[in-house]
Scaffold this motif. Sequence first.
Motif, mmCIF file in Angstrom:
data_model
loop_
_atom_site.group_PDB
_atom_site.id
_atom_site.type_symbol
_atom_site.label_atom_id
_atom_site.label_comp_id
_atom_site.label_asym_id
_atom_site.label_seq_id
_atom_site.Cartn_x
_atom_site.Cartn_y
_atom_site.Cartn_z
ATOM 1 N N CYS A 67 0.832 -1.208 0.000
ATOM 2 C CA CYS A 67 0.000 0.000 0.000
ATOM 3 C C CYS A 67 0.869 1.262 0.000
ATOM 4 C CB CYS A 67 -0.928 0.017 1.207
ATOM 5 S SG CYS A 67 -2.027 -1.411 1.292
ATOM 6 N N VAL A 68 0.670 2.094 -0.998
ATOM 7 C CA VAL A 68 1.494 3.299 -1.136
ATOM 8 C C VAL A 68 1.133 4.356 -0.099
ATOM 9 C CG1 VAL A 68 1.842 2.897 -3.596
ATOM 10 C CG2 VAL A 68 -0.060 4.365 -2.851
ATOM 11 N N PHE A 69 -0.011 4.184 0.585
ATOM 12 C CA PHE A 69 -0.490 5.172 1.556
ATOM 13 C C PHE A 69 -0.447 4.630 2.984
ATOM 14 C CE2 PHE A 69 -3.984 2.868 -0.433
ATOM 15 C CZ PHE A 69 -4.593 2.275 0.663
ATOM 16 N N CYS A 70 0.320 3.587 3.234
ATOM 17 C CA CYS A 70 0.306 2.911 4.532
ATOM 18 C C CYS A 70 0.669 3.853 5.674
ATOM 19 C CB CYS A 70 1.275 1.733 4.508
ATOM 20 S SG CYS A 70 1.293 0.811 6.063
ATOM 21 N N GLN A 71 -0.188 3.894 6.709
ATOM 22 C CA GLN A 71 0.099 4.763 7.859
ATOM 23 C C GLN A 71 1.138 4.142 8.789
ATOM 24 O OE1 GLN A 71 -3.503 5.379 10.118
ATOM 25 N NE2 GLN A 71 -3.540 3.298 10.907
ATOM 26 N N ASN A 72 1.354 2.835 8.669
ATOM 27 C CA ASN A 72 2.379 2.157 9.466
ATOM 28 C C ASN A 72 3.585 1.793 8.600
ATOM 29 O OD1 ASN A 72 0.846 2.169 11.856
ATOM 30 N ND2 ASN A 72 -0.204 0.285 11.290
ATOM 31 N N TYR A 73 3.905 2.651 7.635
ATOM 32 C CA TYR A 73 4.926 2.310 6.641
ATOM 33 C C TYR A 73 6.307 2.061 7.255
ATOM 34 C CZ TYR A 73 6.509 7.188 6.938
ATOM 35 O OH TYR A 73 6.983 8.400 7.383
#
Length: 286
Positions: free
Chosen positions: A73-79
Amino acid sequence: MEGTVEKLYSFISPCRLCPRECLSKRSEGELGFCRVTDEPMVSSFGPHFGEEPVLVGYGGSGTIFFTGCNLGCVFCQNYQISHLMEGEYISLSDLADIMLHLQERGCHNINLVTPTHQVPQIFAAVDEARGKGLKLPIVYNCGGYESLEVLRELEGLVQIYMPDFKTLSREFAAKYLKAPDYPEVVKEALLEMHRQVGDLEVNEFGIAKKGLIVRHLVMPNWAEDSKAVLKWIAENLGRNTYTNVMDQYYPYYKACDYPEICRRITPEEFEEVYSFAKRLGLRLAV
């Protein structure tokens, strides 16, 4: 559970734990898409009070954040955890002790965050923890991109499934999740989860005991896709499905490489989707 854990380990090397079936030899240190070997890799753990109220209760949800992910996921909040791989390898006994520690802290459940690619390690540790007195329900908190064959092995081991249902659009899935087959996979996965645990059940304090919780994150410019997701839930899982329609999207990580999702959602976008969910009669999280 011993036979089940052995069966789960049979999926790990060459790896077929998730729908990617990348066949990496993880027991030999070879890294596939998730970039984790066959040992547990954990980023953090502790009581979490930011989850759904039915999980948090008064003692918190006992979350364990597992490093790596089988989605891109390019928008991951836990990146930092899922993509940048913050975390460390620990032993199975250490993971079991973490679960027992969370129980001792008064948490209401063991919340496995992003468990898909570490299922054998996790449930080997659950088995050890159960032998030492772990009694809490297990929450399988995942992205929805699950192997049906692996899920079937988890029947009876997971009390609460909490998948994301991100999209029904192959375009969205290919572009933002790096998993073009996500729509087909997630539908089968949710049907299997619901077959195993049914609709969400809570105790006299309103705390989850067993069942399915579905999360859906509303995305900028994708309201029609959100409505398609919610309609599918109502028609295929039933209107009593506990559904959390979430408004907290923020363009984390690489989201701004894609101008169309490089902003927060508007109140109007969220209201359009949430009102549609209410009209469907879904059992919405509050």
